[in-house]
Structures are given as C-alpha cells and as structure tokens.
Design a protein around this motif. Structure first.
Motif, PDB file in Angstrom:
ATOM      1  N   ALA A 170       0.830  -1.198   0.000  1.00 29.28           N
ATOM      2  CA  ALA A 170       0.000   0.000   0.000  1.00 29.28           C
ATOM      3  C   ALA A 170       0.871   1.257   0.000  1.00 29.28           C
ATOM      4  O   ALA A 170       0.626   2.194  -0.778  1.00 29.28           O
ATOM      5  CB  ALA A 170      -0.936  -0.004   1.203  1.00 29.28           C
ATOM      6  N   GLN A 171       1.871   1.275   0.844  1.00 33.95           N
ATOM      7  CA  GLN A 171       2.744   2.447   0.933  1.00 33.95           C
ATOM      8  C   GLN A 171       3.514   2.658  -0.365  1.00 33.95           C
ATOM      9  O   GLN A 171       3.587   3.767  -0.879  1.00 33.95           O
ATOM     10  CB  GLN A 171       3.713   2.285   2.095  1.00 33.95           C
ATOM     11  N   ARG A 172       4.082   1.600  -0.900  1.00 31.97           N
ATOM     12  CA  ARG A 172       4.902   1.713  -2.112  1.00 31.97           C
ATOM     13  C   ARG A 172       4.077   2.024  -3.352  1.00 31.97           C
ATOM     14  O   ARG A 172       4.542   2.699  -4.261  1.00 31.97           O
ATOM     15  CB  ARG A 172       5.684   0.414  -2.355  1.00 31.97           C
ATOM     16  N   SER A 173       2.845   1.515  -3.414  1.00 37.56           N
ATOM     17  CA  SER A 173       2.039   1.672  -4.620  1.00 37.56           C
ATOM     18  C   SER A 173       1.119   2.885  -4.573  1.00 37.56           C
ATOM     19  O   SER A 173       0.606   3.308  -5.610  1.00 37.56           O
ATOM     20  CB  SER A 173       1.196   0.421  -4.851  1.00 37.56           C
ATOM     21  N   GLY A 174       0.879   3.417  -3.369  1.00 38.90           N
ATOM     22  CA  GLY A 174      -0.053   4.533  -3.240  1.00 38.90           C
ATOM     23  C   GLY A 174      -1.504   4.102  -3.314  1.00 38.90           C
ATOM     24  O   GLY A 174      -2.385   4.910  -3.592  1.00 38.90           O
ATOM     25  N   VAL A 175      -1.766   2.822  -3.063  1.00 39.73           N
ATOM     26  CA  VAL A 175      -3.122   2.265  -3.112  1.00 39.73           C
ATOM     27  C   VAL A 175      -3.509   1.852  -1.701  1.00 39.73           C
ATOM     28  O   VAL A 175      -2.704   1.278  -0.972  1.00 39.73           O
ATOM     29  CB  VAL A 175      -3.167   1.050  -4.075  1.00 39.73           C
TER      30      VAL A 175
ATOM     31  N   ALA B 118      -9.367 -10.007  -4.259  1.00 36.45           N
ATOM     32  CA  ALA B 118     -10.641 -10.727  -4.337  1.00 36.45           C
ATOM     33  C   ALA B 118     -11.104 -10.865  -5.789  1.00 36.45           C
ATOM     34  O   ALA B 118     -11.747 -11.858  -6.141  1.00 36.45           O
ATOM     35  CB  ALA B 118     -11.712 -10.010  -3.511  1.00 36.45           C
ATOM     36  N   ARG B 119     -10.755  -9.896  -6.632  1.00 30.97           N
ATOM     37  CA  ARG B 119     -11.121  -9.935  -8.051  1.00 30.97           C
ATOM     38  C   ARG B 119     -10.125 -10.737  -8.888  1.00 30.97           C
ATOM     39  O   ARG B 119     -10.301 -10.882 -10.100  1.00 30.97           O
ATOM     40  CB  ARG B 119     -11.195  -8.513  -8.615  1.00 30.97           C
ATOM     41  N   GLY B 120      -9.053 -11.236  -8.259  1.00 29.90           N
ATOM     42  CA  GLY B 120      -8.072 -12.040  -8.969  1.00 29.90           C
ATOM     43  C   GLY B 120      -7.062 -11.245  -9.768  1.00 29.90           C
ATOM     44  O   GLY B 120      -6.354 -11.792 -10.608  1.00 29.90           O
ATOM     45  N   LEU B 121      -6.967  -9.936  -9.497  1.00 31.75           N
ATOM     46  CA  LEU B 121      -6.029  -9.094 -10.231  1.00 31.75           C
ATOM     47  C   LEU B 121      -4.607  -9.215  -9.696  1.00 31.75           C
ATOM     48  O   LEU B 121      -3.640  -9.034 -10.440  1.00 31.75           O
ATOM     49  CB  LEU B 121      -6.474  -7.632 -10.170  1.00 31.75           C
ATOM     50  N   ILE B 122      -4.485  -9.452  -8.400  1.00 36.53           N
ATOM     51  CA  ILE B 122      -3.186  -9.672  -7.762  1.00 36.53           C
ATOM     52  C   ILE B 122      -3.310 -10.892  -6.849  1.00 36.53           C
ATOM     53  O   ILE B 122      -4.425 -11.326  -6.542  1.00 36.53           O
ATOM     54  CB  ILE B 122      -2.692  -8.440  -6.962  1.00 36.53           C
ATOM     55  N   HIS B 123      -2.165 -11.417  -6.434  1.00 33.21           N
ATOM     56  CA  HIS B 123      -2.166 -12.620  -5.607  1.00 33.21           C
ATOM     57  C   HIS B 123      -1.194 -12.455  -4.441  1.00 33.21           C
ATOM     58  O   HIS B 123      -0.177 -11.775  -4.552  1.00 33.21           O
ATOM     59  CB  HIS B 123      -1.753 -13.841  -6.429  1.00 33.21           C
ATOM     60  N   SER B 124      -1.517 -13.099  -3.347  1.00 30.98           N
ATOM     61  CA  SER B 124      -0.627 -13.124  -2.186  1.00 30.98           C
ATOM     62  C   SER B 124      -0.544 -14.558  -1.685  1.00 30.98           C
ATOM     63  O   SER B 124      -1.308 -15.426  -2.115  1.00 30.98           O
ATOM     64  CB  SER B 124      -1.149 -12.205  -1.075  1.00 30.98           C
ATOM     65  N   VAL B 125       0.378 -14.751  -0.788  1.00 35.44           N
ATOM     66  CA  VAL B 125       0.456 -16.010  -0.038  1.00 35.44           C
ATOM     67  C   VAL B 125       0.323 -15.642   1.429  1.00 35.44           C
ATOM     68  O   VAL B 125       0.488 -14.483   1.804  1.00 35.44           O
ATOM     69  CB  VAL B 125       1.777 -16.770  -0.305  1.00 35.44           C
TER      70      VAL B 125
ATOM     71  N   VAL C 149       4.111  -7.593  -7.652  1.00 34.89           N
ATOM     72  CA  VAL C 149       2.765  -7.055  -7.454  1.00 34.89           C
ATOM     73  C   VAL C 149       2.776  -5.532  -7.590  1.00 34.89           C
ATOM     74  O   VAL C 149       1.777  -4.940  -8.002  1.00 34.89           O
ATOM     75  CB  VAL C 149       2.163  -7.511  -6.101  1.00 34.89           C
ATOM     76  N   LEU C 150       3.899  -4.894  -7.297  1.00 33.87           N
ATOM     77  CA  LEU C 150       3.976  -3.435  -7.439  1.00 33.87           C
ATOM     78  C   LEU C 150       3.762  -3.012  -8.891  1.00 33.87           C
ATOM     79  O   LEU C 150       3.063  -2.035  -9.170  1.00 33.87           O
ATOM     80  CB  LEU C 150       5.318  -2.912  -6.919  1.00 33.87           C
ATOM     81  N   ARG C 151       4.335  -3.767  -9.817  1.00 33.62           N
ATOM     82  CA  ARG C 151       4.152  -3.432 -11.234  1.00 33.62           C
ATOM     83  C   ARG C 151       2.724  -3.731 -11.663  1.00 33.62           C
ATOM     84  O   ARG C 151       2.125  -2.991 -12.407  1.00 33.62           O
ATOM     85  CB  ARG C 151       5.148  -4.207 -12.092  1.00 33.62           C
ATOM     86  N   ARG C 152       2.165  -4.836 -11.186  1.00 35.99           N
ATOM     87  CA  ARG C 152       0.771  -5.158 -11.520  1.00 35.99           C
ATOM     88  C   ARG C 152      -0.170  -4.078 -10.992  1.00 35.99           C
ATOM     89  O   ARG C 152      -1.096  -3.661 -11.690  1.00 35.99           O
ATOM     90  CB  ARG C 152       0.375  -6.527 -10.972  1.00 35.99           C
ATOM     91  N   VAL C 153       0.061  -3.616  -9.783  1.00 35.86           N
ATOM     92  CA  VAL C 153      -0.782  -2.555  -9.222  1.00 35.86           C
ATOM     93  C   VAL C 153      -0.607  -1.272 -10.031  1.00 35.86           C
ATOM     94  O   VAL C 153      -1.589  -0.559 -10.285  1.00 35.86           O
ATOM     95  CB  VAL C 153      -0.480  -2.339  -7.723  1.00 35.86           C
ATOM     96  N   ALA C 154       0.604  -0.987 -10.474  1.00 34.89           N
ATOM     97  CA  ALA C 154       0.837   0.201 -11.306  1.00 34.89           C
ATOM     98  C   ALA C 154       0.050   0.096 -12.615  1.00 34.89           C
ATOM     99  O   ALA C 154      -0.568   1.072 -13.058  1.00 34.89           O
ATOM    100  CB  ALA C 154       2.323   0.374 -11.586  1.00 34.89           C
ATOM    101  N   VAL C 155       0.044  -1.078 -13.233  1.00 34.78           N
ATOM    102  CA  VAL C 155      -0.721  -1.286 -14.466  1.00 34.78           C
ATOM    103  C   VAL C 155      -2.207  -1.073 -14.192  1.00 34.78           C
ATOM    104  O   VAL C 155      -2.908  -0.399 -14.950  1.00 34.78           O
ATOM    105  CB  VAL C 155      -0.456  -2.694 -15.048  1.00 34.78           C
ATOM    106  N   ILE C 156      -2.697  -1.618 -13.082  1.00 26.58           N
ATOM    107  CA  ILE C 156      -4.111  -1.460 -12.718  1.00 26.58           C
ATOM    108  C   ILE C 156      -4.451   0.015 -12.534  1.00 26.58           C
ATOM    109  O   ILE C 156      -5.459   0.511 -13.055  1.00 26.58           O
ATOM    110  CB  ILE C 156      -4.437  -2.265 -11.434  1.00 26.58           C
ATOM    111  N   LYS C 157      -3.602   0.737 -11.794  1.00 31.05           N
ATOM    112  CA  LYS C 157      -3.868   2.153 -11.529  1.00 31.05           C
ATOM    113  C   LYS C 157      -3.904   2.974 -12.816  1.00 31.05           C
ATOM    114  O   LYS C 157      -4.791   3.799 -13.012  1.00 31.05           O
ATOM    115  CB  LYS C 157      -2.810   2.728 -10.580  1.00 31.05           C
TER     116      LYS C 157
END
Length: 153
Positions: free
Chosen positions: A19-24, A34-41, A54-62
């Motif tokens: 959250a801090q690194r991505s600004g989300v 929950a929507r399957g856009l990113i994944h965690s363990v 995941v930081l790059r994926r979140v950037a693409v989403i944003k």
C-alpha cells in the motif's frame, strides 16, 4: 523513504508495504485480490505476503483505471500475462495497444458529446420549444429511455 537493503530484494512485502509503495489503500489491494487481479500467499501468522512484482501489476491497474479501462478488462489483460513473471515493457506495449482503440472511440464520443451539449439531448421532455423540431411527438421514445440523441452516438 530509507534505501532498500540489497538483502531485502527477494523478501515478500506485507499488505501495508505494498500500500505504501504503490499509493493504493489496503482495502483496494484486498479488493484487487478478491477480483483475482493480484495474488498473495499467507505466512505462518496467516498474514498476506506479496511478491515484489505485485507493485508493477498494481501500477498497471492504476494507470488502466485512470484512463477508464474497466476492472473486468484489466483482469482479462492481466490474465494473459504469464503468472509469476513481472509484467515487462513488451507486456505493457501489448496491453496499451489493445486499449488504444477503445480510448480513441471514447475520445471521439466525448468530443461529439462536448459539441452537442448546447443541442437537444432527446430526453423526451417536450417542454423546450426546440423539441417540436428535434423530437416531434416524442418520437425518440421509441428508441428507448433516456437521452437518446447523445447516448445513441
């Protein structure tokens, strides 16, 4: 922000760190997951941990959301990327080219909307003097509800 220790490069990130690194917001990250856009363990303490890609994926989403791409379309685009690999420049080029046509159509629609704002919208109100000419006898109601002249273009 403190400089990253090279020993931490492979360390998974907590949801707060992402959250801090991505600004989300954390809640948005949970929603994306929950929507399957990113994944965690989950770690031993049942806390989410994310790989750094995941930081790059979140950037693409944003960016995609910012230009008006739906989460459904973003999800489909991300699903086409190889799992476990950080989206690279070639991936972004492919994704953005696929979205350019949609954006061009949206831009053309917005320009037409802008140019028609001072004209009849085809609402069926029959209260404006021009409606006798633009929508006689509420003929646009046969095309469906709402502002037919603007929505149909």
């Amino acid at each position: 922000m403190p400089r990253l220790d090279p020993a931490d490069i492979g360390r998974p990130l907590s949801v707060g760190e992402v959250a801090q690194r991505s600004g989300v917001a954390v809640s948005a990250l949970h929603f994306y997951e929950a929507r399957g856009l990113i994944h965690s363990v989950r770690n031993e303490g049942n806390q989410r941990r994310y790989a750094r890609d995941v930081l790059r994926r979140v950037a693409v989403i944003k960016v995609a959301q910012r230009i008006g791409i739906s989460l459904e379309d973003i999800g489909a685009a991300l699903a086409a990327l190889p799992e476990g690999r950080t989206p690279n420049a070639r991936d972004w080029t492919r994704l953005s080219k696929n979205w350019q046509q949609e954006l061009d159509a949206r831009i053309a629609h917005l320009q037409a909307l802008r140019d028609q704002l001072d004209d009849c919208i085809g609402c069926g109100c029959l209260s404006l003097g021009a409606c006798k000419l633009r929508n006689p006898l509420d003929s646009l109601s046969e095309e469906g509800p709402g502002p037919r002249r603007i929505l149909s273009e």
